[in-house]
Design a protein around this motif. Structure first.
Motif, short mmCIF file in Angstrom:
data_model
loop_
_atom_site.label_atom_id
_atom_site.label_comp_id
_atom_site.label_asym_id
_atom_site.label_seq_id
_atom_site.Cartn_x
_atom_site.Cartn_y
_atom_site.Cartn_z
N ARG A 416 10.96 -18.20 -4.14
CA ARG A 416 10.67 -17.02 -2.68
C ARG A 416 11.91 -16.68 -1.99
O ARG A 416 12.92 -17.86 -1.68
N SER A 420 13.12 -12.19 2.85
CA SER A 420 11.84 -11.18 3.09
C SER A 420 10.55 -11.53 2.06
O SER A 420 9.61 -10.96 2.08
N GLU A 422 9.58 -12.50 -0.66
CA GLU A 422 10.16 -11.51 -2.30
C GLU A 422 10.30 -12.80 -3.18
O GLU A 422 10.98 -13.23 -3.33
#
Length: 454
Positions: A416, A420, A422
């Motif tokens: 990750r 973010s 993400e």
């Protein structure tokens, strides 16, 4: 033949190089030319004298047990077609630190084609022990499995096998190198067991604990098991109280799981783990390989602790095997560098600018041609990374000739982003060329490409 004897009980310095008569095969026996021997804690305990009486060992004796090598002679009653076969075997706690060993032909297990003998030696004990624990644990898909310690050869094999069984693996180890190795082996979360709150860092509870430490560490691990979980201890040291386990509905398993004796389970588990390794589904991690003459240093390094993976001693001519095995080590350090998101470690794998360097990051990327450019690329690539859960090498192939080597492998890198949160995933094929410089392999050419059809 060359051999190493413990001439008395004591520290590593009691191990001395000697010349002994080579063994002759008795009826039903075979002689194996030793390629590599694993170094175990038991070897240290016997050499020091602590476990000598329990195993009926008296000096002078030749240490060692787990062997990988090639059959060079057989006795009466043994199939002559065994000669030339690559095998693993055990000698019974002593006799393996030598160029030749004589063992019962019934104890030989064939090493599959495509699996290195050094890798097979690293699996003689670690592989079958890990499989026995995984089978007893009966891991169900999605269960959280805690492996402690996860940085040893056995611990890293447990991480891989628990993941293959469908478990989500969390790992406790000590130091950055061991933690990176555990991540590379497939652990989704790693914590430093040297931290006083390491069990808190695990987050939620776990369903299975595979404990090779015992005592305070084992008891701390026991506290994070969910009701209905399983705790498997293979350390032989005190751990959780049975009454407390019953109260919490936790099933306890002790060292009986890994004491296989001469049962058929030993052969079955050994054959199975060698097959898994030959197929590329698991990969033993070899930390160091010492020449036979340096057995004392191998024991000293083991006792100092902090090693990653299994330590081996080789009775083969080092030049004949070192290139291949050291290139494997170079790839393992590459994986560990990405697992730790450590740009400095990765840059250190490269030669200096006195070599012609080429780094091609993708099909249409501009080649990087200096160590400084490569270092900057690693920093820019890894700085956004917040956490890494996958740094996996598969389909590894190695070629070594003199001071030149090539490696081919598939690499998956996932985790990750820090800013973010993400998720990112990278799946590439890598071709790299290395040169041996100052007794170590360094990268000089590296090319990434998409993996293509599976």
């Amino acid at each position: 033949m060359r051999a190493v004897q413990a001439q008395e009980f004591g520290g590593p310095e009691v191990l001395k190089r000697v010349e002994l008569d080579p063994p002759e095969p008795a009826v039903g026996a075979a002689v194996v030319a030793v390629h590599a021997v694993d170094v175990l804690g038991l070897d240290i305990a016997i050499r020091s004298g602590d476990a000598a009486e329990s195993f009926g060992v008296a000096p002078p004796y030749v240490p060692g047990d787990g062997v990988a090598g090639t059959v060079v002679a057989v006795g009466d009653g043994v199939d002559r077609q065994l000669v030339g076969r690559r095998v693993v075997t055990t000698t019974g706690t002593q006799g393996a630190y030598a160029e030749r060993v004589a063992v019962s032909a019934e104890d030989l297990v064939t090493v599959p084609d495509g699996l290195r003998l050094a890798a097979a030696a690293a699996l003689v004990h670690d592989g079958r022990t890990a499989l026995a624990l995984i089978e007893a644990a009966a891991i169900r898909p999605g269960e959280r499995v805690l492996v402690v310690p996860a940085g040893s050869g056995l611990g890293l094999m447990l991480v891989q096998l628990a993941r293959l069984a469908g478990g989500t693996v969390v790992a406790a180890a000590r130091g950055a190198e061991q933690l990176a190795a555990a991540t590379a082996a497939g652990a989704t979360r790693v914590v430093d067991a040297a931290s006083s709150d390491w069990t808190v860092q695990l987050g939620e509870s776990v369903d299975v604990v595979l404990d090779g430490v015992g005592e305070a560490t084992g008891c701390a691990a026991f506290e994070v098991i969910a009701s209905g979980g399983r705790y498997l201890s293979y350390s032989g040291k005190p751990g959780p109280e049975p009454d407390e386990a019953r109260r919490r509905d936790v099933t306890l398993f002790g060292t009986e799981v890994v004491h296989l004796g001469s049962s058929g389970a030993t052969r079955r588990l050994t054959e199975r783990v060698l097959g898994e390794a030959a197929a590329g589904r698991v990969r033993p991690v070899i930390g160091s390989i010492f020449p036979l003459e340096d057995a004392a240093e191998a024991h000293a390094a083991f006792e100092r602790g902090g090693l990653v993976g299994r330590t081996l001693i080789t009775a083969a001519e080092v030049d004949a095997m070192a290139g291949h095995d050291e290139l494997i080590g170079l790839v393992e350090r590459f994986s560990q560098g990405f697992a730790a998101a450590d740009a400095e470690l990765l840059t250190g794998l490269w030669a200096g600018d006195e070599e012609v360097l080429v780094y091609v990051a993708g099909e249409r990327a501009r080649p990087l041609r200096t160590r400084g450019e490569i270092a900057r690329y690693y920093r820019e690539t890894l700085d956004p990374v917040g956490s890494v859960d996958t740094a996996e090498v598969t389909d590894l192939s190695v070629e070594a000739a003199g001071d030149r080597g090539r490696v081919f492998f598939r690499f998956r890198f996932a985790g990750r982003e820090a800013a973010s949160d993400e998720r990112f995933e990278v799946d590439i094929r890598i071709t790299a060329i290395a040169r041996r410089r100052d007794d170590q392999w360094v990268l000089v050419h590296y090319h990434e490409s998409s993996p293509g059809p599976v």
